[in-house]
Design an enzyme around this catalytic site. Structure first.
Site, PDB file in Angstrom:
ATOM      1  N   ILE A 116       0.811  -1.218   0.000  1.00 10.76           N
ATOM      2  CA  ILE A 116       0.000   0.000   0.000  1.00 10.76           C
ATOM      3  C   ILE A 116       0.842   1.265   0.000  1.00 10.76           C
ATOM      4  O   ILE A 116       0.307   2.376  -0.005  1.00 10.76           O
ATOM      5  CB  ILE A 116      -0.959   0.027   1.210  1.00 10.76           C
ATOM      6  CG1 ILE A 116      -0.192  -0.099   2.529  1.00 10.76           C
ATOM      7  CG2 ILE A 116      -2.008  -1.063   1.087  1.00 10.76           C
ATOM      8  CD1 ILE A 116      -1.072  -0.005   3.771  1.00 10.76           C
ATOM      9  N   GLY A 117       2.161   1.129   0.001  1.00  8.95           N
ATOM     10  CA  GLY A 117       3.017   2.302  -0.017  1.00  8.95           C
ATOM     11  C   GLY A 117       4.475   1.915  -0.079  1.00  8.95           C
ATOM     12  O   GLY A 117       4.843   0.771   0.196  1.00  8.95           O
ATOM     13  N   SER A 118       5.316   2.868  -0.438  1.00  8.69           N
ATOM     14  CA  SER A 118       6.753   2.605  -0.486  1.00  8.69           C
ATOM     15  C   SER A 118       7.498   3.920  -0.375  1.00  8.69           C
ATOM     16  O   SER A 118       6.946   5.000  -0.613  1.00  8.69           O
ATOM     17  CB  SER A 118       7.138   1.890  -1.786  1.00  8.69           C
ATOM     18  OG  SER A 118       6.842   2.699  -2.912  1.00  8.69           O
ATOM     19  N   GLY A 119       8.760   3.812   0.013  1.00  8.36           N
ATOM     20  CA  GLY A 119       9.615   4.978   0.141  1.00  8.36           C
ATOM     21  C   GLY A 119      11.047   4.596  -0.148  1.00  8.36           C
ATOM     22  O   GLY A 119      11.325   3.518  -0.681  1.00  8.36           O
TER      23      GLY A 119
ATOM     24  N   PHE B  21      13.432   3.820   1.891  1.00  6.67           N
ATOM     25  CA  PHE B  21      14.012   2.787   2.737  1.00  6.67           C
ATOM     26  C   PHE B  21      13.015   1.710   3.138  1.00  6.67           C
ATOM     27  O   PHE B  21      13.400   0.755   3.804  1.00  6.67           O
ATOM     28  CB  PHE B  21      14.573   3.425   4.019  1.00  6.67           C
ATOM     29  CG  PHE B  21      15.457   4.593   3.759  1.00  6.67           C
ATOM     30  CD1 PHE B  21      16.755   4.415   3.322  1.00  6.67           C
ATOM     31  CD2 PHE B  21      14.996   5.885   3.937  1.00  6.67           C
ATOM     32  CE1 PHE B  21      17.578   5.497   3.079  1.00  6.67           C
ATOM     33  CE2 PHE B  21      15.810   6.971   3.692  1.00  6.67           C
ATOM     34  CZ  PHE B  21      17.110   6.778   3.261  1.00  6.67           C
ATOM     35  N   ALA B  22      11.755   1.865   2.778  1.00  6.71           N
ATOM     36  CA  ALA B  22      10.755   0.945   3.307  1.00  6.71           C
ATOM     37  C   ALA B  22       9.643   0.692   2.305  1.00  6.71           C
ATOM     38  O   ALA B  22       9.383   1.501   1.410  1.00  6.71           O
ATOM     39  CB  ALA B  22      10.171   1.504   4.605  1.00  6.71           C
TER      40      ALA B  22
ATOM     41  N   LYS C 291       5.376  -1.806   8.088  1.00 10.97           N
ATOM     42  CA  LYS C 291       6.447  -1.111   7.368  1.00 10.97           C
ATOM     43  C   LYS C 291       7.681  -2.009   7.369  1.00 10.97           C
ATOM     44  O   LYS C 291       8.270  -2.271   8.420  1.00 10.97           O
ATOM     45  CB  LYS C 291       6.746   0.233   8.035  1.00 10.97           C
ATOM     46  CG  LYS C 291       7.805   1.061   7.312  1.00 10.97           C
ATOM     47  CD  LYS C 291       8.173   2.320   8.094  1.00 10.97           C
ATOM     48  CE  LYS C 291       7.063   3.340   8.085  1.00 10.97           C
ATOM     49  NZ  LYS C 291       7.507   4.633   8.689  1.00 10.97           N
TER      50      LYS C 291
ATOM     51  N   ASP D  32       8.653  17.249  10.346  1.00 12.83           N
ATOM     52  CA  ASP D  32       8.296  16.960   8.954  1.00 12.83           C
ATOM     53  C   ASP D  32       6.780  16.870   8.803  1.00 12.83           C
ATOM     54  O   ASP D  32       6.265  15.965   8.139  1.00 12.83           O
ATOM     55  CB  ASP D  32       8.960  15.657   8.495  1.00 12.83           C
ATOM     56  CG  ASP D  32       8.939  15.498   6.972  1.00 12.83           C
ATOM     57  OD1 ASP D  32       8.834  16.536   6.282  1.00 12.83           O
ATOM     58  OD2 ASP D  32       9.018  14.362   6.482  1.00 12.83           O
TER      59      ASP D  32
END
Length: 626
Positions: free
Chosen positions: A16-19, A21-22, A39, A132
């Site tokens: 459902i998501g990514s970045g 580092f994860a 995560k 942030d």
């Protein structure tokens, strides 16, 4: 069919998501079926700094249990992976919400900002800055029009004591505070700038500043120009909303709203209800949180420490050594004792002023308008030696206060007026440090007199506890002086602590003499605390120490009761003096004590705040009619 991938007790589902580092997976607990977000972090991609940020995120989330903070369940570590098991928010993030809806109605913006304020209040109480804040890191519980908002992604967050200033360059450029862009030291007010940028985007559909590239964006953020609203929204946005945006997006952090002012801003306020003397919840014992037993809002229902939640490594935030350590009582014991007393005879510390009001204060009280309460409050400040915070030529007009009147035919003093005026005091003093310093001086003076009274009557432990609060007040004054000096570029002043304290408040037109004076007052309070500590050691008083806030609250009640008795005996001058003392101590509890760096921290429940505001209003009303 290929079986689901298992991580601990969780079966991983779709990504459902990514970045960088994860990767984030939707998962279900194998037994309960609870949906969670997992995560997954590849250790090989983690630099020492990123790993440190990850441990901070685990540490922060493991100590917080609040509906507006993303919930952390546990961390699972394998040979090459770390898995964070977090609350799943099916509504996505606020950025997606804004992309779908564009600018939102003011009521929706108010809903989201209230939720954000509640979450930030928890972080502020724990001395955390997020660093942030942006719509992408604000998660939504569902896809409803007004879902629950939760602050997430604490990888950049750090623990920050009230005295310390961070220097790390981080955050999202569109929502980044000017002091971060200038690579200056910054504090938790950087989060308030981000909150202002988010509010602006909610009500206008676009961030407050943009640019063709980062350089142009940074230039637009830091240059000293007035915040401009789009032409098509200027007539649609309520003045309170505009004021909150402008107050949060002040480039000078000294002039920016404080957290306290943000939480209490007119735009975020819920409609107020006027307490009824006969039927109010204040006059009954419900067994809910009462002032002497009120616990800090983040001290209960916490998750297990990260040492328990992380299978192979733990992380916990170290306690700040900058706080004033306060002797305190067992809240649980006090709560039980208080509850046991309430049901039978309505006696005890909590209800004593309520009985005073019935016996002395609320007899044949005439109606009081908000304007009358405003004048009364202003007069009290002047009589107490306060500066003219609301000058006569700038006094809030009755027409502007008219909107604050829930009912025009309700008799008796209104707590809303006191709360409104106290908020105005806070709002104005942020622009004028001298005014704030004089206000803190009034509180410190009242508390010092109280400590002296108790010391003279043999209550050494109580006197010592209150003196520690005086130290916390002067420490806050020193912080204001330091920030003030930084904002005007004056050099650091190191006053000689052996210099005799000023006998009166000096001219506070510049921060250097102000800091000299405040330092002298701090040293005086420190010497008094050391003397009392010596007395306690000499008497072997290693017994249970009293709670300072309970002591202050009880004495405020006693002053109110004595004032009522003096009024009944027609001793008007004495009654006025006692009422003034009670009002000052109660005002300190509700407006200043909750912002001080104390250990343990002090907080009030909403019911406690309403109750004390009601007391202040009644005492002001009685004093104005002497």
């Amino acid at each position: 069919m290929e079986s689901a991938r298992l991580v601990g007790d969780y079966a991983l589902g779709p990504r459902i998501g990514s970045g960088s580092f994860a990767v984030v997976w939707l998962a279900k607990h194998r037994s309960s079926g609870l949906e969670v977000a997992v995560k997954e972090i590849d250790k090989k991609l983690l630099s020492p700094k990123v790993r440190d940020n990850l441990l901070k995120e685990i540490s922060i989330l493991s100590t917080i249990d609040h509906p507006n903070i993303i919930r952390f369940y546990e961390a699972i570590e394998t040979g090459d992976r770390i898995f964070l098991v977090l609350e799943y928010c099916s509504g996505g993030d606020l950025a997606g919400y804004i992309n779908r809806h564009g600018k939102v109605p003011e009521a929706v913006a108010k809903h989201f900002m209230r939720q954000l304020a509640l979450g930030l209040q928890v972080l502020q109480e724990k001395h955390f800055i997020h660093r942030d804040l942006k719509p992408q890191n604000l998660l939504l519980s569902s896809k409803e029009v007004t879902p629950l908002l939760k602050i997430g992604d604490f990888g950049f967050a750090r623990s920050l004591t009230p005295e310390s200033m961070a220097e790390t360059f981080c955050g999202s450029p569109l929502y980044m505070a000017p002091e971060i862009i200038r690579n200056q030291k910054y504090d938790a007010k950087a989060d308030l700038w981000s909150a202002g940028a988010i509010l602006f985007q909610l009500v206008t559909g676009k961030p407050p500043f943009d640019g063709n590239n980062h350089i142009q964006l940074f230039h637009n953020i830091v240059r000293d120009t007035e915040l401009k609203f789009p032409e098509d929204t200027r007539n649609e946005i309520h003045p309170d909303c505009v004021d909150l945006c402008r107050s949060l997006l002040r480039r000078n952090p000294i002039e920016r709203l404080t957290f306290r002012e943000f939480f209490n801003h007119m735009f975020l306020r819920e409609p107020r209800q006027i307490p009824d003397v006969e039927h109010s919840g204040f006059s009954t014992c419900t067994g809910k949180s009462l002032l002497p037993s009120a616990q800090p809002s983040t001290s209960t229902n916490r998750f297990k420490s990260s040492a328990e939640n992380v299978h192979k490594h733990g992380s916990s935030s170290s306690a700040s050594n900058s706080q004033i350590s306060m002797p305190h009582t067992s809240f649980e014991k006090t709560r039980k004792d208080t509850e046991g007393q309430c049901s039978s005879n309505q006696s005890g510390v909590v209800d004593s002023l309520e009985l005073i009001e019935r016996e002395y204060v609320l007899v044949n009280r005439p109606s009081a308008s908000l304007e009358g309460s405003s004048d009364c409050f202003d007069t009290s400040l002047q009589d107490s030696g306060f500066p003219n915070i609301l000058p006569r030529n700038e006094k809030v007009s009755s027409s502007s206060l008219e909107a604050q009147k829930p009912l025009s035919d309700v008799s008796g003093p209104r707590p809303a007026s006191v709360s409104y005026l106290l908020t105005e005091v806070q709002r104005l003093t942020i622009v004028h440090p001298p005014t704030k310093l004089q206000l803190l001086h009034q509180y410190a003076q009242a508390l010092t007199e109280l400590a002296s009274e108790m010391g003279n009557t043999g209550q050494v432990k109580e006197s010592f506890a209150v003196t520690l609060v005086v130290l916390a007040v002067w420490r806050k004054a020193l912080e204001i002086c330091d920030s003030w000096m930084m904002s005007v570029g004056e050099n650091e002043v190191n006053p000689d602590p052996t210099t005799a304290p000023e006998t009166s408040i000096p001219d506070l037109n510049s921060p250097a003499p102000a800091k000299t004076w405040v330092t002298q007052e701090f040293v005086t309070a420190l010497n008094q605390a050391e003397n009392l500590s010596t007395q306690l050691n000499e008497t072997s008083a290693a017994t249970h120490m009293p709670d300072a806030m309970e002591t202050i609250y009880e004495r405020a009640l006693a002053y109110g009761k004595s004032g009522g008795a003096e009024e009944y005996l027609s001793n008007k001058e004495s009654a006025a003096t006692l009422y003034k003392k009670a009002i000052l101590l109660l005002s300190f509890i509700i407006e200043e004590a909750v912002t001080l760096s104390l250990n343990p921290s002090f907080s009030l429940t909403p019911d406690d705040k309403k109750r004390i505001l009601y007391y202040i209003s009644n005492l002001q009303h009685r004093r104005s009619h002497l």
